[in-house]
Design a protein around this motif. Sequence first.
Motif, mmCIF file in Angstrom:
data_model
loop_
_atom_site.group_PDB
_atom_site.id
_atom_site.type_symbol
_atom_site.label_atom_id
_atom_site.label_comp_id
_atom_site.label_asym_id
_atom_site.label_seq_id
_atom_site.Cartn_x
_atom_site.Cartn_y
_atom_site.Cartn_z
ATOM 1 N N UNK A 1 46.678 47.791 43.254
ATOM 2 C CA UNK A 1 46.249 46.632 42.465
ATOM 3 C C UNK A 1 47.376 46.107 41.572
ATOM 4 N N UNK B 1 43.961 49.318 50.280
ATOM 5 C CA UNK B 1 42.785 49.479 51.147
ATOM 6 C C UNK B 1 41.690 48.481 50.799
ATOM 7 N N UNK B 2 42.039 47.431 50.095
ATOM 8 C CA UNK B 2 41.053 46.464 49.614
ATOM 9 C C UNK B 2 41.720 45.084 49.716
ATOM 10 N N UNK B 3 40.980 44.031 50.023
ATOM 11 C CA UNK B 3 41.641 42.720 50.145
ATOM 12 C C UNK B 3 42.093 42.136 48.801
ATOM 13 N N UNK C 1 43.914 38.285 47.170
ATOM 14 C CA UNK C 1 44.231 36.888 47.470
ATOM 15 C C UNK C 1 45.118 36.374 46.341
ATOM 16 N N UNK D 1 42.634 35.238 51.950
ATOM 17 C CA UNK D 1 42.361 36.621 51.579
ATOM 18 C C UNK D 1 43.157 37.527 52.508
ATOM 19 N N UNK E 1 43.695 41.027 54.030
ATOM 20 C CA UNK E 1 43.163 42.364 54.263
ATOM 21 C C UNK E 1 44.339 43.344 54.275
ATOM 22 N N UNK E 2 44.053 44.619 54.367
ATOM 23 C CA UNK E 2 45.112 45.625 54.399
ATOM 24 C C UNK E 2 46.132 45.272 55.471
ATOM 25 N N UNK F 1 48.296 35.157 40.256
ATOM 26 C CA UNK F 1 47.352 36.257 40.049
ATOM 27 C C UNK F 1 46.541 36.477 41.306
ATOM 28 N N UNK G 1 40.747 37.598 43.380
ATOM 29 C CA UNK G 1 39.638 38.549 43.541
ATOM 30 C C UNK G 1 39.646 39.560 42.388
ATOM 31 N N UNK G 2 40.853 39.950 41.962
ATOM 32 C CA UNK G 2 41.006 40.925 40.865
ATOM 33 C C UNK G 2 41.947 40.296 39.839
ATOM 34 N N UNK G 3 41.422 39.412 38.989
ATOM 35 C CA UNK G 3 42.305 38.557 38.188
ATOM 36 C C UNK G 3 43.124 39.288 37.128
ATOM 37 N N UNK H 1 38.213 51.896 56.014
ATOM 38 C CA UNK H 1 39.417 52.622 55.590
ATOM 39 C C UNK H 1 39.108 54.093 55.311
ATOM 40 N N UNK I 1 32.659 42.986 53.384
ATOM 41 C CA UNK I 1 33.987 43.334 52.858
ATOM 42 C C UNK I 1 34.904 42.117 52.859
ATOM 43 N N UNK I 2 34.778 41.262 53.898
ATOM 44 C CA UNK I 2 35.728 40.159 54.062
ATOM 45 C C UNK I 2 35.059 38.797 54.287
ATOM 46 N N UNK J 1 32.594 39.456 44.747
ATOM 47 C CA UNK J 1 33.808 38.700 45.056
ATOM 48 C C UNK J 1 34.177 38.824 46.540
ATOM 49 N N UNK K 1 39.516 33.724 36.011
ATOM 50 C CA UNK K 1 40.728 33.244 35.350
ATOM 51 C C UNK K 1 41.809 34.325 35.363
ATOM 52 N N UNK L 1 44.212 36.995 34.456
ATOM 53 C CA UNK L 1 44.192 37.913 33.326
ATOM 54 C C UNK L 1 42.801 38.191 32.796
ATOM 55 N N UNK L 2 41.800 37.540 33.380
ATOM 56 C CA UNK L 2 40.437 37.673 32.855
ATOM 57 C C UNK L 2 39.621 38.718 33.592
ATOM 58 N N UNK M 1 44.671 53.112 40.196
ATOM 59 C CA UNK M 1 44.001 51.828 40.399
ATOM 60 C C UNK M 1 42.542 52.080 40.751
#
Lengths: 106, 311
Positions: A33, A55-57, A59, A71, A73-74, A91, A94-96, B64, B99-100, B126, B171, B173-174, B272
């Motif tokens: 991440x 192991x996670x998408x 974007x 997006x 993928x791995x 950024x 998906x994980x901002x 995975x 997942x996708x 998400x 956003x 950093x959010x 992580x």
Amino acid sequence: MRAKLIFWVFALLVSAGIGPALAADASVSISNFTFHPADLQIKAGSTVTFRNDDDIPHRVAAEDGSFSTKALDSDDKATITFARPGVFPYFCTIHPHMRGKVTVTP
Amino acid sequence: MPNNDDPSRRKVLECMTWAGTGVLWTFAGGVPKSLGLLGDPAVAAEASAFTFLQISDSHIGFNKAANPHALDTLKEAIGKVKALPVKPAFMIHTGDITHLSLPEQFDTAAQLIGEPGLDVHYVPGEHDLIDANNGKLYLDRYGAGKKGAGWYSFDHNGVHFVGLVNVVNLKAGGLGYLGAEQLAWLADDLKGKPDSTPIVVFAHIPLWTIYADWGWGTDDGAQVLQLLRRFGSVTVLNGHIHQIIQKVEGNVTFHTARSTAFPQPAPGTAPSPGPMKVPEEQLRRFLGLTSVAVKFGAQPLAITDTTLADG
């Protein structure tokens, strides 16, 4: 004299950001991440290839909306061309909390 | 029929209240066992009581190392739902169905999760909105009758259920994000509801901050809690973090569900929040379902989690 001319042509091409052989393309790995490197400097006209080693998408998108990948993928990759100089914070949409920056010099 | 002084009945109710207040939130017993208690004639006498199930983070398509067979573990979970001796009123799915966001992943999910024949109330995670059109596939399938990015409310036996979407327009950093439009809708939705109305709010990302470094929280979640403060019984059910974390604050019980697909590490215990590989023989202890029993009166809802390893 001839060597000097070649040097100046070379320098002109670099500063104009043309001549694909001269553009130093870069890559960013996404793992745990985190963007590696999170702070990258490149010349205008270069490309950056984002590769997802998680192991996670993920974007990738610019904070100013100037670019975004699909997006990833791995093991997926996406290549973005940075044509103009500037600082481009980006950024993971998906994980901002995941952030990085590309600084593009002329 | 036993009266209120029947010691066996009192014991059951106390035990369930205890589970509901969060003192005991791990391995409180299996869904079948829990519903076995509810099937007891003494408890069945409780007026209008009903149960519903929470299923979360099925991640159809995940293959995975942390669980190469995520479809199989979802099938096991659905098998447990189908085997329940007392049919729940409905299910809620708190997101990351796929997942996708691929069409075939949505198809598989709908077919499998539909097998028990229960109504399923979804909110997206998400992972459900990463198709090329930023969530069109999800809304095409589940958006009918909903507002904005897919938020909505409904009532069941006097309980008000609210499904929120906090995975859109995130956003840099959010954390999770609801946005002004959704918050205004929620204020309006709750307006006029008596303070005594039991409220259940469900959304994918936890509405309170569990671990900001991993994005486990919602930027404007506090505004939801402000709107809910006047209600006497509020239950907030989330997914996203693939593990149970619970807290009670005033009249609000917060609870996150396990995934049926793969575990994630406890906050801050790994580099992580990525999928956590556990020994194969332990995997099913990290995956599971949540059952919520609604009883009327001054008691909190009884939340019972069960793992796929429970009998």
